[in-house]
Design a protein around this motif. Sequence first.
Motif, PDB file in Angstrom:
ATOM      1  N   ILE A 208      -4.982  -1.738  -8.940  1.00 27.20           N
ATOM      2  CA  ILE A 208      -3.995  -0.868  -8.307  1.00 27.20           C
ATOM      3  C   ILE A 208      -2.853  -0.613  -9.280  1.00 27.20           C
ATOM      4  CG2 ILE A 208      -2.277  -0.708  -6.458  1.00 27.20           C
ATOM      5  CD1 ILE A 208      -5.204  -0.374  -5.622  1.00 27.20           C
ATOM      6  N   GLU A 209      -2.554   0.655  -9.526  1.00 31.44           N
ATOM      7  CA  GLU A 209      -1.405   0.989 -10.369  1.00 31.44           C
ATOM      8  C   GLU A 209      -0.239   1.415  -9.495  1.00 31.44           C
ATOM      9  OE1 GLU A 209      -1.710   3.230 -14.120  1.00 31.44           O
ATOM     10  OE2 GLU A 209      -0.241   4.640 -13.278  1.00 31.44           O
ATOM     11  N   PHE A 210       0.879   0.713  -9.653  1.00 31.62           N
ATOM     12  CA  PHE A 210       2.141   1.164  -9.060  1.00 31.62           C
ATOM     13  C   PHE A 210       2.904   1.929 -10.144  1.00 31.62           C
ATOM     14  CE2 PHE A 210       1.479  -2.787  -6.468  1.00 31.62           C
ATOM     15  CZ  PHE A 210       1.243  -2.144  -5.272  1.00 31.62           C
ATOM     16  N   MET A 211       3.416   3.099  -9.800  1.00 29.40           N
ATOM     17  CA  MET A 211       4.137   3.898 -10.793  1.00 29.40           C
ATOM     18  C   MET A 211       5.331   3.123 -11.339  1.00 29.40           C
ATOM     19  SD  MET A 211       5.363   7.852 -10.463  1.00 29.40           S
ATOM     20  CE  MET A 211       3.772   8.366  -9.845  1.00 29.40           C
ATOM     21  N   THR A 212       5.891   2.269 -10.529  1.00 29.20           N
ATOM     22  CA  THR A 212       6.867   1.263 -10.943  1.00 29.20           C
ATOM     23  C   THR A 212       6.756   0.131  -9.929  1.00 29.20           C
ATOM     24  OG1 THR A 212       9.220   0.667 -10.974  1.00 29.20           O
ATOM     25  CG2 THR A 212       8.632   2.680  -9.834  1.00 29.20           C
ATOM     26  N   PHE A 213       6.980  -1.097 -10.377  1.00 29.52           N
ATOM     27  CA  PHE A 213       6.831  -2.209  -9.441  1.00 29.52           C
ATOM     28  C   PHE A 213       7.903  -2.216  -8.370  1.00 29.52           C
ATOM     29  CE2 PHE A 213       3.206  -4.353 -11.104  1.00 29.52           C
ATOM     30  CZ  PHE A 213       2.810  -5.149 -10.037  1.00 29.52           C
ATOM     31  N   ASN A 214       8.954  -1.452  -8.555  1.00 30.05           N
ATOM     32  CA  ASN A 214       9.917  -1.289  -7.468  1.00 30.05           C
ATOM     33  C   ASN A 214       9.244  -0.717  -6.231  1.00 30.05           C
ATOM     34  OD1 ASN A 214      12.864  -1.608  -8.829  1.00 30.05           O
ATOM     35  ND2 ASN A 214      11.412  -0.739 -10.279  1.00 30.05           N
ATOM     36  N   PHE A 215       8.233   0.154  -6.452  1.00 29.37           N
ATOM     37  CA  PHE A 215       7.527   0.762  -5.324  1.00 29.37           C
ATOM     38  C   PHE A 215       6.533  -0.205  -4.676  1.00 29.37           C
ATOM     39  CE2 PHE A 215       7.989   5.083  -7.672  1.00 29.37           C
ATOM     40  CZ  PHE A 215       9.356   5.044  -7.452  1.00 29.37           C
ATOM     41  N   SER A 216       6.251  -1.318  -5.329  1.00 28.34           N
ATOM     42  CA  SER A 216       5.358  -2.303  -4.707  1.00 28.34           C
ATOM     43  C   SER A 216       5.988  -2.924  -3.468  1.00 28.34           C
ATOM     44  CB  SER A 216       5.000  -3.405  -5.704  1.00 28.34           C
ATOM     45  OG  SER A 216       6.086  -4.303  -5.916  1.00 28.34           O
ATOM     46  N   MET A 217       7.312  -2.768  -3.332  1.00 30.27           N
ATOM     47  CA  MET A 217       7.974  -3.279  -2.130  1.00 30.27           C
ATOM     48  C   MET A 217       7.437  -2.582  -0.881  1.00 30.27           C
ATOM     49  SD  MET A 217      10.082  -5.684  -3.006  1.00 30.27           S
ATOM     50  CE  MET A 217       8.704  -6.131  -4.060  1.00 30.27           C
ATOM     51  N   GLN A 218       6.963  -1.334  -1.027  1.00 29.84           N
ATOM     52  CA  GLN A 218       6.364  -0.632   0.098  1.00 29.84           C
ATOM     53  C   GLN A 218       5.064  -1.308   0.542  1.00 29.84           C
ATOM     54  OE1 GLN A 218       7.758   2.057   1.597  1.00 29.84           O
ATOM     55  NE2 GLN A 218       9.499   1.980   0.194  1.00 29.84           N
ATOM     56  N   ALA A 219       4.444  -2.050  -0.368  1.00 32.00           N
ATOM     57  CA  ALA A 219       3.126  -2.640  -0.102  1.00 32.00           C
ATOM     58  C   ALA A 219       3.155  -4.168  -0.088  1.00 32.00           C
ATOM     59  CB  ALA A 219       2.133  -2.169  -1.164  1.00 32.00           C
ATOM     60  N   ILE A 220       4.348  -4.754  -0.045  1.00 29.82           N
ATOM     61  CA  ILE A 220       4.453  -6.197  -0.237  1.00 29.82           C
ATOM     62  C   ILE A 220       3.759  -6.985   0.885  1.00 29.82           C
ATOM     63  CG2 ILE A 220       6.683  -6.535   0.916  1.00 29.82           C
ATOM     64  CD1 ILE A 220       7.365  -8.390  -1.534  1.00 29.82           C
ATOM     65  N   ASP A 221       3.667  -6.414   2.063  1.00 31.15           N
ATOM     66  CA  ASP A 221       2.959  -7.108   3.149  1.00 31.15           C
ATOM     67  C   ASP A 221       1.493  -7.301   2.782  1.00 31.15           C
ATOM     68  OD1 ASP A 221       2.506  -8.187   5.806  1.00 31.15           O
ATOM     69  OD2 ASP A 221       1.522  -6.288   6.253  1.00 31.15           O
ATOM     70  N   HIS A 222       0.850  -6.272   2.238  1.00 32.98           N
ATOM     71  CA  HIS A 222      -0.556  -6.396   1.851  1.00 32.98           C
ATOM     72  C   HIS A 222      -0.726  -7.319   0.643  1.00 32.98           C
ATOM     73  CE1 HIS A 222      -2.138  -3.645   4.734  1.00 32.98           C
ATOM     74  NE2 HIS A 222      -1.409  -2.626   4.301  1.00 32.98           N
ATOM     75  N   ILE A 223       0.199  -7.248  -0.309  1.00 34.78           N
ATOM     76  CA  ILE A 223       0.091  -8.084  -1.507  1.00 34.78           C
ATOM     77  C   ILE A 223       0.178  -9.560  -1.142  1.00 34.78           C
ATOM     78  CG2 ILE A 223       1.177  -8.682  -3.719  1.00 34.78           C
ATOM     79  CD1 ILE A 223       2.143  -5.744  -3.856  1.00 34.78           C
ATOM     80  N   ILE A 224       1.094  -9.899  -0.262  1.00 32.56           N
ATOM     81  CA  ILE A 224       1.321 -11.312   0.056  1.00 32.56           C
ATOM     82  C   ILE A 224       0.507 -11.764   1.263  1.00 32.56           C
ATOM     83  CG2 ILE A 224       3.059 -13.006   0.777  1.00 32.56           C
ATOM     84  CD1 ILE A 224       5.067 -11.489  -0.969  1.00 32.56           C
ATOM     85  N   ASN A 225       0.648 -11.069   2.381  1.00 27.14           N
ATOM     86  CA  ASN A 225      -0.035 -11.535   3.591  1.00 27.14           C
ATOM     87  C   ASN A 225      -1.533 -11.249   3.593  1.00 27.14           C
ATOM     88  OD1 ASN A 225       2.089 -12.763   5.001  1.00 27.14           O
ATOM     89  ND2 ASN A 225       2.891 -10.779   5.631  1.00 27.14           N
ATOM     90  N   SER A 226      -1.942 -10.106   3.035  1.00 28.80           N
ATOM     91  CA  SER A 226      -3.366  -9.753   3.061  1.00 28.80           C
ATOM     92  C   SER A 226      -4.117 -10.283   1.842  1.00 28.80           C
ATOM     93  CB  SER A 226      -3.527  -8.228   3.132  1.00 28.80           C
ATOM     94  OG  SER A 226      -2.893  -7.710   4.275  1.00 28.80           O
ATOM     95  N   ALA A 227      -3.489 -10.245   0.662  1.00 26.78           N
ATOM     96  CA  ALA A 227      -4.188 -10.647  -0.565  1.00 26.78           C
ATOM     97  C   ALA A 227      -3.949 -12.108  -0.923  1.00 26.78           C
ATOM     98  CB  ALA A 227      -3.780  -9.743  -1.718  1.00 26.78           C
ATOM     99  N   ALA A 228      -2.678 -12.504  -1.089  1.00 22.92           N
ATOM    100  CA  ALA A 228      -2.378 -13.837  -1.625  1.00 22.92           C
ATOM    101  C   ALA A 228      -2.808 -14.972  -0.707  1.00 22.92           C
ATOM    102  CB  ALA A 228      -0.882 -13.947  -1.917  1.00 22.92           C
TER     103      ALA A 228
END
Length: 370
Positions: free
Chosen positions: A118-138
């Motif tokens: 997954i490419e985020f145009m900037t990791f600042n925008f990963s905050m929009q997806a942080i639920d999936h990164i932490i709760n769904s993936a990690a």
Amino acid sequence: MLGIIKQKVGARGLSAPVFGDYMQRLSPIASAMRHFSSATKDMTVRDALNSALDEEMAADSSVFIMGEEVGEYQGAYKITKGLLHKYGPERVVDTPITEAGFTGLAVGAAYHGLKPVIEFMTFNFSMQAIDHIINSAAKSNYMSAGQINVPIVFRGPNGAAAGVGAQHSQCYGAWYGAVPGLKVIVPYSSEDARGLLKAAIRDPDPVVFLENEILYGESFPVSAEVLDPNFCLPIGKAKIEREGKDVTITAYSKMVGFALKAAEILEKDGINAEVINLRCIRPLDRDTINDSVRKTNRLVTVEEGFRQHGVGAEICAMVVEDSFGYLDAPVERIAGADVPTPYAANLERLAFPQIEDIVRATKRACYRSA
């Protein structure tokens, strides 16, 4: 090569003296060939990342790329250049501006054996997806008692670029470094970028891969070994970029270059600094850091992120726990200012560590005048 020649010449039944003379005349050629095979070439970090993606996609059909402008536009920073043409839209997927949506889709794909990048145009925008990164993936591997692996890579530029304001200029190393179940990689050089991205894609767990926009166009020498398609670096192993005996300086990403330049300045004042390129924030290479501190007896940590609850704070705590008795001076921490990143260029420079800041702090650690 010489072994093959030896077999073929030996098959012709040449006498030992003749064969020896033949091999002696070949030795300069063999030496030149060895030199050629180990010669270095310059490669940008951008090309290192692109080549790693290309080779891993060619080697494994389950690897695919997803993100905003990764296909038709060939990536906001051209990291995915040429990949759409080579692998097609099913494996290089342009998405709407919906980080939460396409990250959730990718995590679901990883549940079923695919390997999304997954490419985020900037990791600042990963905050929009942080639920999936932490709760769904990690957390999924742990919560499923090891039955669900999530082989996914979240990558893109992290930290400050230049003149892009507070909402595009934050370092998320400490944020993601605090999360069990994630691996967090912070490459500096082209060797780092190439070897660690390959390792991240092959890893069975979710990996956050924090690049730096300023470094994309910077060139580093790489050897033939690094260019080998099988080249891979171990996750969680730091690299001593510069050996020294007077003080240990730890850094990651762009700050490694700053630390190396500061070490050159310090050398003129008789301070021999050891510079450690962390390469990974999670797992952190405790052994390399502690071994260095036990040799130099002093520690300076450098990072662009915020000082409070930062990566440097974790390293300091770790050294106090493991090597307190070896410290001959208080630890020095160099970090970004405790403010959102200013837009104005003069204020932005003041908000992030500079080479002179590292020099001053290191002199303090060595009881020199600042």
